[in-house]
Design a protein around this motif. Structure first.
Motif, PDB file in Angstrom:
ATOM      1  N   SER A 374      -0.395  39.361   1.055  1.00 55.02           N
ATOM      2  CA  SER A 374       0.688  39.075   1.987  1.00 55.02           C
ATOM      3  C   SER A 374       1.984  39.024   1.194  1.00 55.02           C
ATOM      4  O   SER A 374       2.271  38.033   0.519  1.00 55.02           O
ATOM      5  N   LEU A 375       2.732  40.123   1.275  1.00 49.79           N
ATOM      6  CA  LEU A 375       3.946  40.216   0.467  1.00 49.79           C
ATOM      7  C   LEU A 375       4.953  39.144   0.890  1.00 49.79           C
ATOM      8  O   LEU A 375       5.616  38.527   0.058  1.00 49.79           O
ATOM      9  N   SER A 376       5.027  38.879   2.213  1.00 48.88           N
ATOM     10  CA  SER A 376       6.053  37.940   2.667  1.00 48.88           C
ATOM     11  C   SER A 376       5.788  36.541   2.100  1.00 48.88           C
ATOM     12  O   SER A 376       6.704  35.866   1.623  1.00 48.88           O
ATOM     13  N   LEU A 377       4.515  36.110   2.119  1.00 47.80           N
ATOM     14  CA  LEU A 377       4.211  34.779   1.587  1.00 47.80           C
ATOM     15  C   LEU A 377       4.563  34.708   0.107  1.00 47.80           C
ATOM     16  O   LEU A 377       5.116  33.713  -0.364  1.00 47.80           O
ATOM     17  N   ALA A 378       4.245  35.780  -0.628  1.00 49.80           N
ATOM     18  CA  ALA A 378       4.537  35.773  -2.061  1.00 49.80           C
ATOM     19  C   ALA A 378       6.041  35.679  -2.302  1.00 49.80           C
ATOM     20  O   ALA A 378       6.493  34.965  -3.201  1.00 49.80           O
ATOM     21  N   LEU A 379       6.821  36.385  -1.475  1.00 50.65           N
ATOM     22  CA  LEU A 379       8.273  36.339  -1.665  1.00 50.65           C
ATOM     23  C   LEU A 379       8.833  34.964  -1.306  1.00 50.65           C
ATOM     24  O   LEU A 379       9.683  34.425  -2.005  1.00 50.65           O
ATOM     25  N   PHE A 380       8.304  34.392  -0.192  1.00 54.25           N
ATOM     26  CA  PHE A 380       8.715  33.031   0.171  1.00 54.25           C
ATOM     27  C   PHE A 380       8.467  32.083  -1.003  1.00 54.25           C
ATOM     28  O   PHE A 380       9.342  31.320  -1.416  1.00 54.25           O
ATOM     29  N   MET A 381       7.239  32.154  -1.544  1.00 57.31           N
ATOM     30  CA  MET A 381       6.857  31.237  -2.617  1.00 57.31           C
ATOM     31  C   MET A 381       7.782  31.415  -3.816  1.00 57.31           C
ATOM     32  O   MET A 381       8.233  30.439  -4.415  1.00 57.31           O
ATOM     33  N   THR A 382       8.096  32.680  -4.141  1.00 56.71           N
ATOM     34  CA  THR A 382       8.959  32.929  -5.294  1.00 56.71           C
ATOM     35  C   THR A 382      10.322  32.281  -5.093  1.00 56.71           C
ATOM     36  O   THR A 382      10.872  31.673  -6.013  1.00 56.71           O
ATOM     37  N   ALA A 383      10.856  32.409  -3.879  1.00 56.32           N
ATOM     38  CA  ALA A 383      12.173  31.821  -3.626  1.00 56.32           C
ATOM     39  C   ALA A 383      12.132  30.310  -3.834  1.00 56.32           C
ATOM     40  O   ALA A 383      13.006  29.731  -4.484  1.00 56.32           O
ATOM     41  N   PHE A 384      11.070  29.653  -3.289  1.00 59.28           N
ATOM     42  CA  PHE A 384      11.010  28.195  -3.423  1.00 59.28           C
ATOM     43  C   PHE A 384      10.821  27.784  -4.873  1.00 59.28           C
ATOM     44  O   PHE A 384      11.411  26.809  -5.342  1.00 59.28           O
ATOM     45  N   LEU A 385       9.991  28.540  -5.596  1.00 65.64           N
ATOM     46  CA  LEU A 385       9.748  28.181  -6.997  1.00 65.64           C
ATOM     47  C   LEU A 385      11.019  28.355  -7.819  1.00 65.64           C
ATOM     48  O   LEU A 385      11.354  27.519  -8.655  1.00 65.64           O
ATOM     49  N   LEU A 386      11.763  29.453  -7.566  1.00 60.84           N
ATOM     50  CA  LEU A 386      13.010  29.654  -8.312  1.00 60.84           C
ATOM     51  C   LEU A 386      14.004  28.540  -8.005  1.00 60.84           C
ATOM     52  O   LEU A 386      14.724  28.076  -8.887  1.00 60.84           O
ATOM     53  N   SER A 387      14.000  28.099  -6.736  1.00 56.12           N
ATOM     54  CA  SER A 387      14.915  27.024  -6.373  1.00 56.12           C
ATOM     55  C   SER A 387      14.499  25.715  -7.055  1.00 56.12           C
ATOM     56  O   SER A 387      15.338  24.968  -7.558  1.00 56.12           O
ATOM     57  N   LEU A 388      13.176  25.447  -7.101  1.00 59.78           N
ATOM     58  CA  LEU A 388      12.702  24.236  -7.775  1.00 59.78           C
ATOM     59  C   LEU A 388      13.068  24.284  -9.259  1.00 59.78           C
ATOM     60  O   LEU A 388      13.389  23.265  -9.865  1.00 59.78           O
ATOM     61  N   ALA A 389      13.002  25.501  -9.837  1.00 55.86           N
ATOM     62  CA  ALA A 389      13.349  25.625 -11.245  1.00 55.86           C
ATOM     63  C   ALA A 389      14.857  25.509 -11.455  1.00 55.86           C
ATOM     64  O   ALA A 389      15.301  25.307 -12.572  1.00 55.86           O
ATOM     65  N   GLY A 390      15.619  25.650 -10.384  1.00 57.04           N
ATOM     66  CA  GLY A 390      17.059  25.451 -10.478  1.00 57.04           C
ATOM     67  C   GLY A 390      17.828  26.684 -10.894  1.00 57.04           C
ATOM     68  O   GLY A 390      18.796  26.593 -11.640  1.00 57.04           O
ATOM     69  N   LEU A 391      17.401  27.866 -10.405  1.00 60.74           N
ATOM     70  CA  LEU A 391      18.124  29.084 -10.760  1.00 60.74           C
ATOM     71  C   LEU A 391      19.097  29.438  -9.646  1.00 60.74           C
ATOM     72  O   LEU A 391      18.776  29.328  -8.473  1.00 60.74           O
ATOM     73  N   PRO A 392      20.309  29.880  -9.994  1.00 60.12           N
ATOM     74  CA  PRO A 392      21.234  30.338  -8.957  1.00 60.12           C
ATOM     75  C   PRO A 392      20.756  31.669  -8.412  1.00 60.12           C
ATOM     76  O   PRO A 392      20.037  32.377  -9.124  1.00 60.12           O
ATOM     77  N   PRO A 393      21.082  32.052  -7.187  1.00 59.81           N
ATOM     78  CA  PRO A 393      22.010  31.388  -6.280  1.00 59.81           C
ATOM     79  C   PRO A 393      21.299  30.474  -5.295  1.00 59.81           C
ATOM     80  O   PRO A 393      21.756  30.361  -4.157  1.00 59.81           O
ATOM     81  N   LEU A 394      20.191  29.868  -5.672  1.00 56.13           N
ATOM     82  CA  LEU A 394      19.442  29.064  -4.705  1.00 56.13           C
ATOM     83  C   LEU A 394      19.916  27.615  -4.739  1.00 56.13           C
ATOM     84  O   LEU A 394      20.576  27.177  -5.686  1.00 56.13           O
ATOM     85  N   ALA A 395      19.515  26.874  -3.682  1.00 57.29           N
ATOM     86  CA  ALA A 395      20.091  25.548  -3.483  1.00 57.29           C
ATOM     87  C   ALA A 395      19.749  24.581  -4.610  1.00 57.29           C
ATOM     88  O   ALA A 395      20.535  23.690  -4.929  1.00 57.29           O
ATOM     89  N   GLY A 396      18.574  24.758  -5.216  1.00 56.40           N
ATOM     90  CA  GLY A 396      18.191  23.853  -6.290  1.00 56.40           C
ATOM     91  C   GLY A 396      19.196  23.857  -7.426  1.00 56.40           C
ATOM     92  O   GLY A 396      19.418  22.837  -8.080  1.00 56.40           O
ATOM     93  N   PHE A 397      19.835  25.015  -7.630  1.00 58.17           N
ATOM     94  CA  PHE A 397      20.830  25.114  -8.699  1.00 58.17           C
ATOM     95  C   PHE A 397      22.027  24.221  -8.407  1.00 58.17           C
ATOM     96  O   PHE A 397      22.502  23.488  -9.275  1.00 58.17           O
ATOM     97  N   ILE A 398      22.512  24.276  -7.152  1.00 53.42           N
ATOM     98  CA  ILE A 398      23.678  23.464  -6.784  1.00 53.42           C
ATOM     99  C   ILE A 398      23.371  21.982  -7.011  1.00 53.42           C
ATOM    100  O   ILE A 398      24.169  21.230  -7.573  1.00 53.42           O
ATOM    101  N   GLY A 399      22.163  21.572  -6.553  1.00 48.48           N
ATOM    102  CA  GLY A 399      21.786  20.159  -6.688  1.00 48.48           C
ATOM    103  C   GLY A 399      21.744  19.737  -8.147  1.00 48.48           C
ATOM    104  O   GLY A 399      22.308  18.714  -8.532  1.00 48.48           O
ATOM    105  N   LYS A 400      21.081  20.564  -8.967  1.00 49.24           N
ATOM    106  CA  LYS A 400      20.969  20.189 -10.383  1.00 49.24           C
ATOM    107  C   LYS A 400      22.336  20.197 -11.049  1.00 49.24           C
ATOM    108  O   LYS A 400      22.643  19.341 -11.871  1.00 49.24           O
ATOM    109  N   PHE A 401      23.156  21.182 -10.671  1.00 47.97           N
ATOM    110  CA  PHE A 401      24.496  21.278 -11.240  1.00 47.97           C
ATOM    111  C   PHE A 401      25.260  19.980 -10.981  1.00 47.97           C
ATOM    112  O   PHE A 401      25.870  19.407 -11.884  1.00 47.97           O
ATOM    113  N   TYR A 402      25.173  19.486  -9.741  1.00 52.41           N
ATOM    114  CA  TYR A 402      25.852  18.239  -9.388  1.00 52.41           C
ATOM    115  C   TYR A 402      25.338  17.077 -10.222  1.00 52.41           C
ATOM    116  O   TYR A 402      26.102  16.264 -10.735  1.00 52.41           O
TER     117      TYR A 402
END
Lengths: 512, 103
Positions: A374-402
């Motif tokens: 399921s490509l869509s699930l894999a892409l969803f998961m990647t987005a959330f993991l990148l955000s948890l890791a704090g990479l831009p341009p995802l929301a986790g980056f903004i939070g960690k930056f603050y």
């Protein structure tokens, strides 16, 4: 009495919880899905009530009631985040196959009671109310964790969670008794003026300091700070997946909310001499969470350790103790709800797979070749993991930056005998930990995209060759709804965070 | 001999430490539960003693103690239910036998 209207969402939700327990007896088992829909609609209504209250007051200071609890933009912000997470959790429950349908009403009622406890907790300005609200959360959560009654893992997770939870409550109650002895009241604000009330004399007394230390330990257990985190992986692995997702988010941010209120606003950690202690706890929490997560083969446990580390990042803002710190805490809490619940939703889609036979697996091997299934699930998961890791341009980056910016600015203006090195060290440890966390988050992505798909159900790695390709993975509409909400939050706040930042800044000046 | 606040506080602290020690060393879940109850009751003794000696006009301490007793009772009910469930499924109430979850 005229302030009672401010409690309307809590009162409505409590009554609804009682109603759901009654409905559990009256409704037939096959209409159990209806109760879940009822629960999430109710949470959505409460969310709308609170959002309306915020827009009516238009950013003016909201009325403050007698001193037992307070309604201000910060408490409302945390309530919105908690209600959002409960709505998403119920969505996950609708797709989860292992919950007994006959007890759907009880399950929803416990979820709602737990939510009411969190809503009271983030508003509380009285130690007794803090205690009762924490217990309301905990007792409901113990039962929710052990809800798969026939599953021995669920039993074991629940009993471990219970023992640690009760133990920490006992320590906290002892702290509250000392607080009462030192101040003569359980209030955290002045009962007469309902404003800030720092018992200047008592803050110097050792009994008061000891009381605040015990209370901090109690909060630390609930927020899973490092030396008190042992229950977290076991409870999450044993709990039904939607419950694990809920526990990793809602009680944690509610506890962070009350921690911020008590140790940043009402009795600042600096006035107690706790800044260095809190900084050490934050560093330890981040480091332990990230280091142990590197070695996990079970995705539920991996996310459990990752959630410990995430709580450590939020603690940075509390240690900083500045207005920027409060903003960072609020911002990251909301972002964390979206990205962590999103990641758990994908884990549920892979591990539970809607089957009632309980064959699904939460091992890392089950994620092999998810992109093919399921490509869509894999892409969803990647987005959330990148955000948890704090990479831009995802929301986790903004939070960690603050949060890191808050630590740096606090270091620049450090005074009162606290070395700026504490804050700078905190920021450095935070950044290093973020780098480490990329490794284990991307390990999941590696399994999803670069390993061949296997049955996804075996506990061991099955043979790499031969055998038919496993069937494509399908997830239900509610799970996709939950994923869409989470992804919208992660992307929107990552690319265009201005409205969220404006809201967060609004809530700071109104603190007592 | 006159009892003073100090006596009660020492009693409370002793009870708390006994409970703490028991909770950390007991191997049986019921034993741990009993130790945790001791810790709750240490807090109750403190609350009542502080109320009696330091703030004789008020009732905050007594009320708080009542709340603590009630909540602790609710907690124990849930705890015993969990112990019963786990005993039915695996016929043990010793914490060293709970080893399905680790890593």
């Amino acid at each position: 009495m005229q302030n009672l209207g401010l409690l309307a969402p809590e009162i409505a939700l409590s009554l609804l919880g009682l109603g759901l327990m009654l409905a559990d007896i009256l409704a037939p088992a096959k209409s159990s899905k209806l109760l879940y829909h009822f629960a999430w609609v109710a949470a959505a209504v409460a969310l709308a009530l609170i959002a309306r209250g915020l827009s009516v007051s238009g950013g003016l200071p909201l009325p403050v009631s007698g001193g037992l609890w307070v309604v201000d933009p910060m408490s409302q912000f945390f309530k919105l985040a908690v209600l959002l997470s409960v709505i998403m959790t119920v969505m996950l429950c609708l797709e989860y196959g292992q919950l007994p349908p006959a007890q759907a009403g009880t399950f929803c009622a416990l979820l709602i009671f737990s939510t009411v406890g969190m809503m009271l907790l983030v508003s509380a300005t009285d130690m007794l109310l803090v205690f009762v609200a924490l217990e309301l959360i905990s007792i409901s959560s113990f039962v929710l964790t052990g809800f798969e009654r026939r599953n021995r893992k669920s039993n074991e997770g629940a009993i471990k969670y219970f023992l640690f939870g009760a133990f920490s409550s006992a320590i906290m109650v002892y702290g509250i008794s000392l607080y009462y002895g030192a101040t003569g009241t359980t209030r955290l604000v002045d009962p007469q003026s309902a404003g800030l009330w720092l018992p200047a004399l008592q803050t110097k007394s050792p009994v008061f300091t000891l009381a605040m230390l015990f209370i901090l330990l109690g909060f630390g257990f609930k927020a899973a700070m490092a030396p008190m985190h042992f229950w977290v992986p076991d409870a999450y692995e044993g709990a039904p997946l939607p419950v694990a997702a809920f526990l990793s988010v809602a009680p944690k941010i509610a506890t962070i909310g009350v921690l911020a209120r008590v140790y940043m606003v009402l009795v600042p950690a600096a006035s107690l001499g706790f800044t260095t202690l809190l900084a050490l706890l934050a560093m330890l929490t981040m480091t332990v969470g990230n280091t142990v997560a590197l070695f996990q083969d079970n995705v539920k446990r991996l996310l459990a350790y990752s959630s410990i580390a995430q709580a450590g990042y939020i603690l940075i803002g509390i240690v900083a103790g500045t207005a920027l710190g409060i903003q960072g805490v609020l911002l990251y809490s909301l972002v964390y709800v979206a990205m962590n619940l999103g990641a758990f939703a994908v884990v549920q889609a892979v591990g539970d797979n809607g089957s009632r036979d309980g064959l699904g697996s939460y091992e890392l091997a089950a994620f092999d070749g998810l992109a093919q299934r399921s490509l869509s699930l894999a892409l969803f998961m990647t987005a959330f993991l990148l955000s948890l890791a704090g990479l831009p341009p995802l929301a986790g980056f903004i939070g960690k930056f603050y949060l890191f910016a808050a630590a740096l600015s606090a270091g620049r203006s450090a005074s009162g005998g606290i070395s700026p090195a504490v804050f700078y060290g905190l920021a450095v440890v935070g950044v290093l930990n973020s780098v480490v966390s990329v490794y284990y988050y991307m390990k999941i992505a590696y399994h999803m995209f670069f390993l061949p798909a296997n049955s996804g159900k075996g506990e061991r790695l099955p043979s790499k060759d031969g055998g038919p390709l496993p069937a494509a993975l399908h997830a239900g509409p509610y799970l996709y709804g939950c994923l869409a909400v989470a992804l919208a939050g992660v992307l929107y706040f990552g690319i265009y965070p201005d409205p969220l930042i404006a809201n967060v800044q609004l809530s700071v000046p109104h603190l007592p | 001999m006159n009892l003073s606040l100090g006596h009660y506080l020492v009693l409370g602290a002793a009870l708390f430490l006994i409970g703490l020690f028991g909770a950390l060393t007991r191997r049986n879940v019921i034993g741990i539960l009993m130790s945790i109850e001791l810790m709750f009751n240490a807090a109750n003794i403190n609350l009542a003693a502080f109320n009696h000696y330091l703030h004789p006009g008020g009732v905050t301490g007594m009320t708080a103690a009542l709340f603590v007793i009630t909540v602790a009772a609710a907690e124990v009910v849930v705890g015993l239910a969990l112990v019963l469930t786990i005993y039915r499924n695996s016929a043990t109430a010793y914490v060293e036998d709970f080893h399905l979850l680790k890593g």
